[in-house]
Design an enzyme around this catalytic site. Structure first.
Site, PDB file in Angstrom:
ATOM      1  N   CYS A 194      -0.274  11.275   0.803  1.00 54.74           N
ATOM      2  CA  CYS A 194       0.574  11.274  -0.392  1.00 54.74           C
ATOM      3  C   CYS A 194      -0.023  12.269  -1.388  1.00 54.74           C
ATOM      4  CB  CYS A 194       0.716   9.869  -0.970  1.00 54.74           C
ATOM      5  SG  CYS A 194      -0.841   9.107  -1.416  1.00 54.74           S
TER       6      CYS A 194
ATOM      7  N   ALA B 270      -3.646  -0.675   5.513  1.00 56.41           N
ATOM      8  CA  ALA B 270      -3.422  -1.534   4.335  1.00 56.41           C
ATOM      9  C   ALA B 270      -2.810  -0.732   3.184  1.00 56.41           C
ATOM     10  CB  ALA B 270      -4.745  -2.138   3.869  1.00 56.41           C
TER      11      ALA B 270
END
Ligand code: SAM
Length: 461
Positions: free
Chosen positions: A236, A116
């Site tokens: 990230c 998600a």
């Protein structure tokens, strides 16, 4: 303006060296890049409508992603009706590298383990071109719901959306996948410019906790990959603990894996935020230790899953109602061949079941599955009502009845607000409301009105 924790700045200096760290830190004073990825099942650069769209949003290609583009922030493509029609997915440009390096192929069985809101899932699906099976998993229920909505908006028919912790999945599906994407939960250092709140939550302890969690999830991913398969691990964040060190520790523990490639995306070296990607390949012989069952046993499990996954009578009856509906309303639409009907309460799904993949209805028993395939519609009081997901998975010219309006017309704005629209020719029955030729959702025509069937949660007011 992003406020950076002093310890974070110190670590960046150690990682990059004094001089480069200054250039890097300066990026926090610059605007970030905005990206979107075209949905090639609906729009590619070869489409005659593309030049107009490129001009409207000021699109420029992202060098490392075939369908990726930078857009001008002020053009707001996320608010345009084309977004609701699933023509593109708004995605940070650096994040587009991970699924490119996963390189999924049509016909494969692919798992996105931490999926998600769906950036990588929808990119993987685009590469698979509707063939094979994509399992998109998300551990947190509200995020799994958003993932399911994005999968639907992009019109993806060959995906299951499930929500589970990785451990039980590894127990259930050892050596089941050709490729696995693990875009791990991380400390998010690479997103501080995009999301300044994330900088407030950062701490050295949080980095350590993330690294420990990543190692656990990687272990589960390793078990689920077939010998000869590819695992892409991405984050990230910038620190080495969550990136190189996590990957080195993983290879030490699982010597059947080899690091095939490693990429770091830095905002001062390219136009995008921070990202790290490692491509890990599992030796074709595997190790035996990571797998829960041998080849013969797996074959038996698959065959059992397929047999016990036979659709029941109620599902067959619901499918007959769907076929009657489709004959009338969607005469040019064909269901994907490899699949079976699945009835959850009154909701009818088409469960994708490519040959050799152990994902019959029985294989999903006991698993929370917000979207077990393509939602075809609901059977209410013996009547079939088409699902919004189906409208997004078909083409406007599959339908017997369509009403097509330009993107900036009052009709499109009214439809997205949930209003009915005057019907020009006294039409009757189910039809597709389209924007410049792309379906936006269903209407039901009667008494001079196109009655709005856009789900309430997707309306703009
Ligand atoms: N791949 C997604 C995309 O491209 O849109 C972004 C995924 S995000 C970086 C990481 C996801 O991992 C989050 O959705 C988060 O809810 C989930 N997550 C958090 N803890 C987890 C855990 N222990 N195991 C698996 N997933 C977890």
């Amino acid at each position: 303006m992003t406020r950076l924790p002093p310890e974070y700045i110190e670590r960046i200096r150690l990682l990059l060296g004094e001089r480069e760290a200054e250039v890097f830190l300066h990026t926090y004073q610059k605007p970030r890049a905005f990206g979107l990825r075209l949905n090639p099942s609906k729009l590619t650069a070869r489409d005659e409508r593309f030049p107009g769209i490129a001009k409207r949003f000021g699109l420029r290609p992202v060098p490392w992603c075939e369908h990726g583009y930078y857009y001008e922030e002020s053009s707001r493509p996320g608010r345009h009706p084309y977004h609701a029609a699933g023509l593109y997915y708004i995605q940070e440009p650096s994040a587009m590298i991970a699924a490119e390096l996963l390189d999924p192929q049509p016909g494969e069985t692919v798992l996105d383990l931490a999926a998600a809101p769906g950036g990588k899932t929808t990119q993987i699906a685009a590469r698979m071109q509707g063939q094979g099976l994509l399992v998109a998993n998300e551990i947190h229920p509200p995020r799994a719901k958003i993932l399911a909505e994005n999968v639907e908006r992009m019109g993806i028919a060959n995906a299951l959306v499930i929500h589970s912790a990785p451990g039980p999945l590894a127990e259930r599906w050892p050596e089941a996948f050709d490729r696995i994407m693990l875009d791990a939960p991380c400390s998010g250092e690479g997103m501080f410019r995009k999301d300044p709140e994330a900088a407030l939550e950062w701490s050295v302890e949080a980095v350590k906790a993330c690294a420990a969690r990543q190692r656990n999830i990687l272990r589960d991913a390793a078990r689920m990959l077939k010998p000869g398969g590819r695992l892409v691990y991405s984050t990230c964040t910038f620190n080495r603990e969550e990136n190189e060190e996590t990957v080195r520790a993983f290879i030490e523990e699982f010597p059947e894996f080899e690091l095939a490639r490693e990429e770091r995306m830095w905002p001062h070296r390219l136009e995008g935020e921070g990202h790290y990607v490692a491509v890990l390949e599992k030796h074709p012989q595997g190790s035996g230790s990571a797998s829960g069952s041998g080849k013969g046993e797996r074959a038996r499990e698959r065959s059992a899953a397929r047999k016990s996954g036979k659709p029941d009578k109620a599902a067959e009856a619901a499918l007959r109602l769907f076929r009657e509906f489709a004959e009338e309303a969607l005469p040019r639409f064909r269901l994907p061949e490899e699949g079976s009907p699945l009835l959850f309460g009154e909701a009818l799904y088409w469960l994708p079941q490519p040959e050799g993949a152990p994902f019959g209805a029985a294989a999903l028993a006991g698993l929370r599955t917000p979207r077990p395939g393509l939602h075809l519609g609901d059977v209410r009081k013996g009547r079939f009502e088409p699902a919004h997901a189906l409208a997004m998975a078909v083409r406007a010219d599959d339908a017997a009845l369509t009403a097509d309006f330009p993107a900036d017309s009052p009709e499109i704005a009214a439809y997205l607000r949930g209003e009915s629209i005057a019907s020009p020719e006294g039409a009757k029955g189910w039809g597709l409301l389209a924007v410049d030729g792309w379906p936006l959702g269903w209407f039901k025509a009667s008494d001079g009105q196109l009655k709005n069937r856009l789900p309430k949660g997707l309306r703009s007011v």
